[in-house]
Scaffold this motif. Structure first.
Motif, PDB file in Angstrom:
ATOM      1  N   TYR A 219     -56.696  35.531  16.296  1.00 47.91           N
ATOM      2  CA  TYR A 219     -55.965  36.712  15.821  1.00 47.91           C
ATOM      3  C   TYR A 219     -55.780  36.848  14.129  1.00 47.91           C
ATOM      4  CZ  TYR A 219     -53.935  36.898  20.399  1.00 47.91           C
ATOM      5  OH  TYR A 219     -53.673  36.743  21.915  1.00 47.91           O
ATOM      6  N   GLN A 220     -55.857  37.907  13.423  1.00 45.41           N
ATOM      7  CA  GLN A 220     -55.885  38.164  12.438  1.00 45.41           C
ATOM      8  C   GLN A 220     -55.030  39.252  11.724  1.00 45.41           C
ATOM      9  OE1 GLN A 220     -59.987  40.428  12.173  1.00 45.41           O
ATOM     10  NE2 GLN A 220     -59.721  39.116  10.201  1.00 45.41           N
ATOM     11  N   LEU A 221     -54.583  39.383  10.498  1.00 44.64           N
ATOM     12  CA  LEU A 221     -53.635  40.577   9.925  1.00 44.64           C
ATOM     13  C   LEU A 221     -54.837  41.348   9.401  1.00 44.64           C
ATOM     14  CD1 LEU A 221     -50.673  38.755   8.620  1.00 44.64           C
ATOM     15  CD2 LEU A 221     -51.090  39.886  10.814  1.00 44.64           C
ATOM     16  N   THR A 222     -54.906  42.690   9.449  1.00 48.95           N
ATOM     17  CA  THR A 222     -55.818  43.538   8.909  1.00 48.95           C
ATOM     18  C   THR A 222     -54.966  44.506   7.780  1.00 48.95           C
ATOM     19  OG1 THR A 222     -55.653  45.118  10.700  1.00 48.95           O
ATOM     20  CG2 THR A 222     -57.418  43.551  10.740  1.00 48.95           C
ATOM     21  N   ALA A 223     -55.477  44.905   6.624  1.00 48.37           N
ATOM     22  CA  ALA A 223     -55.104  45.765   5.859  1.00 48.37           C
ATOM     23  C   ALA A 223     -55.206  47.254   6.246  1.00 48.37           C
ATOM     24  CB  ALA A 223     -55.811  45.502   4.622  1.00 48.37           C
TER      25      ALA A 223
END
Length: 225
Positions: A219-223
């Motif tokens: 998982y990742q955080l996206t802007a």
């Protein structure tokens, strides 16, 4: 601890990466020129910067000065091949917190890094991690988005903290599982359930979803775009 290393020598950077990776308590990002390093330092969260003075495109003194002018106050440890008194004083004048002259002992480097980190965290009663509108209070386990505040349980807090420390890069499933459960992973895909609950709190009420699934990776955080 998340560290940004800005160093144009691939050999030196490789040695530093290998050394800290063995320690296991560090996450490192890397830039080989000053311009890219400034971009990473401005865009992402780090606990500390290791910054070489002699860099292509933009030297370390200008990188440090620009960061301070932009209000970035995280600790900067400068690496220099020049031991002249004037060069060292200029580094401090531009906002560096400490320096090491090349060649240096890696254990001394780690000791300086730890000292700067303790000094910084000891001076701030409440510490936060930021990404976009997200703001995580590391003391009270509260995340803020816009005008909303969400209290997290320990598992949600650990997951979001790991995602924030890796942002905008991907946090792998194995990395998240290790952070939450160490070597005692529960049966079934419990991680996915916790991610779902976290999304319900910080993403579902809003137009933009920060948490993105990277299939078969993590998982990742996206802007926001």
């Amino acid at each position: 601890m998340k560290i940004l290393l800005i160093e144009d020598s691939q050999d030196i950077a490789g040695v530093i990466f290998d050394f800290f990776e063995i320690r296991g308590d560090y996450l490192l990002d890397y830039a080989s020129d000053g311009r890219h390093g400034l971009e990473l330092a401005t865009r992402n969260h780090y606990d500390l910067i290791i910054l070489d003075i002699m860099l292509p495109l933009m030297d370390g003194l200008d990188v440090c000065k620009t960061l301070r002018n932009r209000g970035v106050d995280l600790p900067v440890l400068m690496l220099t091949a020049r031991s002249d008194r004037e060069d060292i004083l200029e580094g401090f004048e531009q906002g560096a917190d400490d320096y090491l002259v090349k060649p240096f002992d890696l254990n001394i480097l780690e000791a300086r890094v730890q000292a700067l980190y303790r000094r910084k965290t000891g001076a701030v009663a409440t510490k936060f991690l930021h990404f976009g509108e997200l703001k995580l209070d590391l003391v009270n386990r509260v995340v803020e988005r816009s005008d909303c505040r969400f209290k997290l349980n320990q598992t949600q807090f650990t997951i979001l903290k790991t995602l924030l420390m890796r942002a905008p890069d991907v946090a792998t499933r194995d990395e998240l599982i290790k952070e939450v459960w160490q070597d005692d992973e529960p049966d079934g895909d419990v991680l996915r359930s916790h991610i779902y609950q976290l999304r319900n709190q910080i993403d579902k009420p809003f137009r933009h979803a920060y948490i993105k699934t990277v299939p078969k990776v993590g998982y990742q955080l996206t802007a926001e775009t």
